[in-house]
Design a protein around this motif. Structure first.
Motif, mmCIF file in Angstrom:
data_model
loop_
_atom_site.group_PDB
_atom_site.id
_atom_site.type_symbol
_atom_site.label_atom_id
_atom_site.label_comp_id
_atom_site.label_asym_id
_atom_site.label_seq_id
_atom_site.Cartn_x
_atom_site.Cartn_y
_atom_site.Cartn_z
ATOM 1 N N LYS A 111 -35.252 62.456 -37.611
ATOM 2 C CA LYS A 111 -34.428 61.302 -37.247
ATOM 3 C C LYS A 111 -35.231 60.148 -36.627
ATOM 4 N N ASN A 112 -36.099 60.449 -35.682
ATOM 5 C CA ASN A 112 -36.808 59.390 -34.962
ATOM 6 C C ASN A 112 -37.733 58.570 -35.855
ATOM 7 N N THR A 113 -38.261 59.212 -36.892
ATOM 8 C CA THR A 113 -39.232 58.518 -37.733
ATOM 9 C C THR A 113 -38.682 58.146 -39.104
ATOM 10 N N ILE A 114 -37.401 58.416 -39.326
ATOM 11 C CA ILE A 114 -36.813 58.001 -40.595
ATOM 12 C C ILE A 114 -36.839 56.472 -40.670
ATOM 13 N N LEU A 115 -37.054 55.940 -41.860
ATOM 14 C CA LEU A 115 -37.230 54.498 -41.986
ATOM 15 C C LEU A 115 -35.877 53.780 -42.011
ATOM 16 N N MET A 116 -35.777 52.731 -41.210
ATOM 17 C CA MET A 116 -34.644 51.826 -41.228
ATOM 18 C C MET A 116 -35.211 50.425 -41.447
ATOM 19 N N ALA A 117 -34.895 49.828 -42.589
ATOM 20 C CA ALA A 117 -35.474 48.532 -42.955
ATOM 21 C C ALA A 117 -37.002 48.588 -42.878
ATOM 22 N N SER A 118 -37.571 49.666 -43.411
ATOM 23 C CA SER A 118 -39.019 49.855 -43.553
ATOM 24 C C SER A 118 -39.749 50.139 -42.247
ATOM 25 N N LYS A 119 -39.011 50.403 -41.158
ATOM 26 C CA LYS A 119 -39.652 50.732 -39.888
ATOM 27 C C LYS A 119 -39.052 52.022 -39.343
ATOM 28 N N PRO A 120 -39.856 52.860 -38.657
ATOM 29 C CA PRO A 120 -39.305 54.075 -38.057
ATOM 30 C C PRO A 120 -38.199 53.739 -37.067
ATOM 31 N N LEU A 121 -37.152 54.549 -37.050
ATOM 32 C CA LEU A 121 -36.001 54.276 -36.195
ATOM 33 C C LEU A 121 -36.404 54.089 -34.736
ATOM 34 N N VAL A 122 -37.288 54.965 -34.226
ATOM 35 C CA VAL A 122 -37.666 54.908 -32.820
ATOM 36 C C VAL A 122 -38.379 53.607 -32.472
ATOM 37 N N SER A 123 -39.004 52.965 -33.448
ATOM 38 C CA SER A 123 -39.798 51.767 -33.166
ATOM 39 C C SER A 123 -38.940 50.595 -32.691
ATOM 40 N N TYR A 124 -37.652 50.597 -33.013
ATOM 41 C CA TYR A 124 -36.794 49.498 -32.570
ATOM 42 C C TYR A 124 -36.572 49.562 -31.057
ATOM 43 N N ALA A 125 -36.292 50.760 -30.541
ATOM 44 C CA ALA A 125 -36.126 50.904 -29.098
ATOM 45 C C ALA A 125 -37.433 50.626 -28.372
ATOM 46 N N PRO A 168 -26.367 60.009 -41.660
ATOM 47 C CA PRO A 168 -26.869 59.094 -42.693
ATOM 48 C C PRO A 168 -25.994 57.855 -42.839
ATOM 49 N N GLU A 169 -24.684 58.040 -42.661
ATOM 50 C CA GLU A 169 -23.785 56.879 -42.767
ATOM 51 C C GLU A 169 -24.046 55.887 -41.646
ATOM 52 N N ASP A 170 -24.307 56.409 -40.441
ATOM 53 C CA ASP A 170 -24.635 55.520 -39.318
ATOM 54 C C ASP A 170 -25.919 54.740 -39.597
ATOM 55 N N LEU A 171 -26.891 55.425 -40.184
ATOM 56 C CA LEU A 171 -28.166 54.773 -40.489
ATOM 57 C C LEU A 171 -27.954 53.617 -41.462
ATOM 58 N N ALA A 172 -27.132 53.842 -42.482
ATOM 59 C CA ALA A 172 -26.863 52.779 -43.452
ATOM 60 C C ALA A 172 -26.146 51.609 -42.782
ATOM 61 N N SER A 173 -25.193 51.909 -41.892
ATOM 62 C CA SER A 173 -24.456 50.848 -41.198
ATOM 63 C C SER A 173 -25.378 50.059 -40.274
ATOM 64 N N ALA A 174 -26.234 50.769 -39.535
ATOM 65 C CA ALA A 174 -27.148 50.087 -38.617
ATOM 66 C C ALA A 174 -28.113 49.191 -39.372
ATOM 67 N N GLU A 175 -28.617 49.665 -40.505
ATOM 68 C CA GLU A 175 -29.530 48.851 -41.306
ATOM 69 C C GLU A 175 -28.807 47.608 -41.827
ATOM 70 N N ALA A 176 -27.551 47.770 -42.248
ATOM 71 C CA ALA A 176 -26.777 46.616 -42.724
ATOM 72 C C ALA A 176 -26.577 45.603 -41.604
ATOM 73 N N MET A 177 -26.283 46.080 -40.399
ATOM 74 C CA MET A 177 -26.087 45.173 -39.265
ATOM 75 C C MET A 177 -27.395 44.478 -38.891
ATOM 76 N N LEU A 178 -28.493 45.220 -38.980
ATOM 77 C CA LEU A 178 -29.803 44.620 -38.689
ATOM 78 C C LEU A 178 -30.103 43.493 -39.657
ATOM 79 N N MET A 179 -29.854 43.713 -40.942
ATOM 80 C CA MET A 179 -30.114 42.688 -41.938
ATOM 81 C C MET A 179 -29.164 41.512 -41.771
#
Length: 434
Positions: free
Chosen positions: A19-33, A204-215
């Motif tokens: 989870k922590n290193t899965i990519l969200m908009a090409s960056k690891p999830l943990v990197s945003y925090a 996974p659904e949360d990840l897709a929603s968060a990426e959409a909100m980020l974009m």
């Protein structure tokens, strides 16, 4: 006030692999925090507490924060135990405040962290400050199901207006033992956050929603967003030739802005010549032109004006490109209309001075704008460069229009509150030229 920041990055429960290193908009999830913490930490220190070897490997050699590794496979522990372990391991406690972030809340920004710290510092004595998010109203009853899918009604839905979102806390390190496992006590306070900023990624659904909100935020609110602030670029029709896309957020904002224009329609006469400042894509100009003799729509974005000309060209409408605070307009008008513009202008006084020059004697300025409850530091909206309290707005308008009135639009939710952020109050201002 100085604060340390602790990021909690547990390995996860298997709902999302790595989870922590899965990519969200090409960056690891943990990197945003981590990025938000490093931007906000100031004179404090940043830490990351984790039992995830991937996270340890990512930040082991990063001199900007200290990695506090926990034994892998030791099982899930409470937020409080994770904080106590970090405080004991790193000797955290040298600063008055400690911000605790969850790594699975990637849309918490440095600005949100700063706001939370400022709120906590304003309280004096407190047990903890917890991020809270307004709950959607729900009058239906709560229920469960048995093994045969039969409903077991449990009673009325919760009457709580907010939920603890688990995205951010502010605590005093020395009082951690007084808190429960969720870092709460009888002396806790709530820090209000929006639905987007407080989003957690647990599936996974949360990840897709968060990426959409980020974009969405990147495309509509970043400094390089095409055409600037999204609410000034609301389009009624998709136009592939101009690479225009719409979203549900455009639709919500469009509904609010359309009602603004229909409200102004009630205050113009059939023979009026009107100047529509910051007209956007032109739909509001067309609403005004359905009654007025002539409407001149002006907007600072050339692409937006091009769109307006393509879709709303008619004999009693003219569109031109010019910024609101510096428009070179020679004609005189019966009314000047402007929807949510003045807060985007660096020199609102100059804008009102210009409006007086554009009005005929006895002409009227009508505009809407949000009110700030208090002005201290930058606005939560990066494009609001001149937010004002009611008192500041009254003083500004009085300096240019002796005959003026500010309307409180209570009871009309489409005017009173922002469609996406229910905290912002709006008013309508009328000024008469003499």
């Amino acid at each position: 006030m100085q604060a340390d920041i602790l990021i909690l990055a547990p390995k996860g429960d298997g709902r999302i692999h790595r989870k922590n290193t899965i990519l969200m908009a090409s960056k690891p999830l943990v990197s945003y925090a981590v990025g938000a913490a490093l931007e906000a930490v100031g004179a404090g220190k940043a830490y990351i507490s984790t039992d995830d070897p991937d996270v340890i490997g990512m930040y082991r050699d990063d001199k900007r924060l200290k990695v506090l590794g926990r034994q892998e496979g030791a099982g899930r522990i409470s937020v409080k135990d994770a904080v106590l372990h970090a405080c004991e391991t790193a000797g955290i406690g040298g600063t008055p405040l400690l911000v605790v972030l969850n790594a699975d809340a990637p849309l918490v920004t440095a600005k949100e962290i700063g706001r939370a710290v400022s709120f906590a510092a304003s309280l004096g004595s407190f047990g903890s400050v917890a991020g809270i998010t307004a709950e959607a109203s729900n009058s239906l009853q709560r229920a469960d199901i048995d093994e045969n899918k039969k409903l077991r009604v449990q009673g009325p839905a919760s009457s709580g207006r907010y939920r603890i979102n688990g995205s951010i806390w502010v605590i005093r390190p020395g009082r951690t033992t007084e808190l429960d496992d969720d870092l709460l006590s009888a002396d806790s306070y709530g820090f209000e956050m929006g639905n987007i900023e407080s989003m957690r990624v647990g599936s996974p659904e949360d990840l897709a929603s968060a990426e959409a909100m980020l974009m969405y935020k990147k495309e509509c609110f970043s400094p390089d967003a095409k055409g600037g602030f999204n609410l000034e670029r609301i389009y009624m029709h998709d136009d592939p030739q101009m690479n225009i896309r719409r979203s549900v957020f455009d639709s919500a904002a469009y509904a609010r802005h359309e009602q603004r224009y229909r409200y102004f329609l009630e205050h113009i006469a059939a023979g009026d010549h009107i100047l529509d400042i910051a007209c956007g894509s032109g739909y509001g100009t067309a609403i005004l032109a359905s009654k007025a003799a002539f409407v001149h729509g002006v907007d600072g974005d050339e692409t937006t004006v091009k769109y307006a000309r393509r879709h709303y060209a008619q004999t009693n409408i003219k569109f031109s490109v010019s910024r609101a605070e510096s428009a070179a307009i020679e004609e005189k008008y019966d009314k000047v209309i402007s929807v949510e513009t003045i807060e985007h202008i660096a020199d609102p006084g100059k804008f009102l001075e210009n409006v007086r020059q554009w009005l005929k004697p006895g002409g009227e300025l009508w505009f809407t704008c949000p009110l700030a409850s208090q002005v201290s530091g930058p606005s939560a909206n990066p494009f609001h460069v001149s937010e004002m309290t009611l008192e500041q707005l009254k003083a500004l308008v009085a300096g240019h229009f002796k005959d003026h009135r500010i309307f409180n639009l209570s009871g009309k939710d489409i005017f009173l509150r922002d469609t996406l952020n229910k905290k912002v109050e709006y008013v309508v201002v009328k000024g008469v030229s003499r």
